[in-house]
Design a protein around this motif. Sequence first.
Motif, short mmCIF file in Angstrom:
data_model
loop_
_atom_site.label_atom_id
_atom_site.label_comp_id
_atom_site.label_asym_id
_atom_site.label_seq_id
_atom_site.Cartn_x
_atom_site.Cartn_y
_atom_site.Cartn_z
N LYS A 56 0.83 -1.21 0.00
CA LYS A 56 0.00 0.00 0.00
C LYS A 56 0.87 1.26 0.00
N LEU A 57 1.92 1.24 0.79
CA LEU A 57 2.87 2.37 0.82
C LEU A 57 3.43 2.61 -0.59
N ALA A 58 3.84 1.54 -1.24
CA ALA A 58 4.41 1.67 -2.60
C ALA A 58 3.35 2.19 -3.58
N GLN A 59 2.13 1.74 -3.41
CA GLN A 59 1.03 2.18 -4.29
C GLN A 59 0.82 3.69 -4.15
N ILE A 60 0.86 4.18 -2.92
CA ILE A 60 0.68 5.61 -2.67
C ILE A 60 1.86 6.40 -3.28
N LYS A 61 3.06 5.89 -3.04
CA LYS A 61 4.25 6.58 -3.57
C LYS A 61 4.23 6.63 -5.10
N ARG A 62 3.79 5.52 -5.71
CA ARG A 62 3.72 5.49 -7.18
C ARG A 62 2.74 6.55 -7.70
N GLU A 63 1.60 6.67 -7.03
CA GLU A 63 0.59 7.66 -7.46
C GLU A 63 1.13 9.09 -7.31
N VAL A 119 10.67 0.17 4.83
CA VAL A 119 9.88 1.40 4.67
C VAL A 119 10.48 2.27 3.56
N VAL A 120 11.78 2.43 3.63
CA VAL A 120 12.45 3.29 2.66
C VAL A 120 12.39 2.67 1.26
N ALA A 121 12.54 1.36 1.20
CA ALA A 121 12.50 0.67 -0.10
C ALA A 121 11.12 0.77 -0.75
N HIS A 122 10.09 1.00 0.06
CA HIS A 122 8.74 1.10 -0.49
C HIS A 122 8.25 2.53 -0.61
N GLY A 123 9.14 3.50 -0.42
CA GLY A 123 8.77 4.87 -0.73
C GLY A 123 8.58 5.81 0.45
N GLY A 124 8.77 5.33 1.67
CA GLY A 124 8.68 6.23 2.83
C GLY A 124 10.01 6.94 3.02
N SER A 125 9.97 8.23 3.38
CA SER A 125 11.25 8.89 3.64
C SER A 125 11.28 9.56 5.01
N MET A 126 10.11 9.82 5.58
CA MET A 126 10.07 10.46 6.90
C MET A 126 9.62 9.39 7.89
N LEU A 127 10.51 9.04 8.79
CA LEU A 127 10.25 7.92 9.68
C LEU A 127 9.85 8.41 11.07
N VAL A 128 8.66 7.99 11.52
CA VAL A 128 8.25 8.25 12.89
C VAL A 128 8.75 7.07 13.73
N ALA A 129 9.39 7.36 14.83
CA ALA A 129 9.83 6.26 15.70
C ALA A 129 9.75 6.73 17.15
N GLY A 130 8.94 6.05 17.92
CA GLY A 130 8.79 6.37 19.33
C GLY A 130 9.72 5.52 20.17
N THR A 131 9.33 4.27 20.35
CA THR A 131 10.09 3.33 21.17
C THR A 131 11.55 3.25 20.70
N ALA A 132 11.73 3.15 19.38
CA ALA A 132 13.08 2.93 18.83
C ALA A 132 14.01 4.11 19.07
N VAL A 133 13.46 5.28 19.36
CA VAL A 133 14.33 6.43 19.63
C VAL A 133 14.38 6.72 21.14
N LEU A 151 16.87 5.35 -1.25
CA LEU A 151 15.72 6.26 -1.27
C LEU A 151 15.07 6.38 -2.65
N ASP A 152 15.90 6.30 -3.69
CA ASP A 152 15.35 6.55 -5.01
C ASP A 152 15.13 5.29 -5.83
N CYS A 153 14.98 4.18 -5.14
CA CYS A 153 14.82 2.92 -5.87
C CYS A 153 13.51 2.93 -6.68
N ASP A 154 13.46 2.13 -7.70
CA ASP A 154 12.23 2.03 -8.49
C ASP A 154 11.23 1.16 -7.77
N LEU A 155 10.01 1.61 -7.70
CA LEU A 155 9.01 0.85 -6.95
C LEU A 155 8.24 -0.09 -7.86
#
Length: 234
Positions: free
Chosen positions: A164-171, A195-209, A230-234
């Motif tokens: 779904k993330l990749a679908q949104i990024k493609r659109e 996440v990054v491979a599927h088109g996300g670039s801004m990462l929210v992280a609570g526990t992990a940070v 970051l710029d991989c083809d989806l």
Amino acid sequence: MHAISQIARDRVTVAPSLLAADFTQLESQCREAAAAGADAIHLDVMDGHFVPNISFGVPVVKSLRKKCDLFFDTHLMISHPKQYAKAFVDAGSDLLTFHVECDDVVDDVLDECDKLGVPAGLSLKPGTPADTLFPYLDRVKLILVMTVEPGFGGQSFMADQMPKLAQIKREIKRRNLDLLVEVDGGVAPATAPQVVAHGGSMLVAGTAVFRAPEGMAKAIESLKANTAILDCDL
Ligand code: DX5
Ligand code: ZN
């Protein structure tokens, strides 16, 4: 107000979620996150109605604004964002992200954000299809893809949201829009590469940070170590 253009688009950025911070030390936790390389602070607002949890609201945002100069990335998990938009802007929010599943008419909330001069973000729950967002892509500055059911920090990352993330990024790419794609829920150094491979670039992280045994700076550095793909083809 910080401009949303200050959030980089050509590299991975990190917005630690304050929900996982020590609530008795919000000021120092915020400062520490900034010093550790956070690009924004993610503020999870919950109303006990849209989600089965209550977090914090306007007074906390307003108090922190006086003590912290980070971009305030406000995630409104509330049923009626239109009614509260002005209060959050006045309190110092730099971006208002609300849910496409909220009880308000999405275009009305977007009109209100336009009126207030605040950039709007739109989010969707894991069960909501990507195309629900498509009518609004021209009106928002950010899409927030949830990789947990909203309501609580510390949940497991839902890898099944990646198509779904990749679908949104493609659109977004197809329409050539300048939109940030943010991903929220269970994001950690181990899950960030997907996440990054599927088109996300801004990462929210609570526990992990905020709860990283190795400290915030190392955690943020590990989350950002994905720039190359970051710029991989989806
Ligand atoms: C969940 C919130 C998230 C959450 C992330 O409803 O929107 O921002 O705090 O926390 P972690 O990173 O611990 O999953
Ligand atoms: Zn959030």
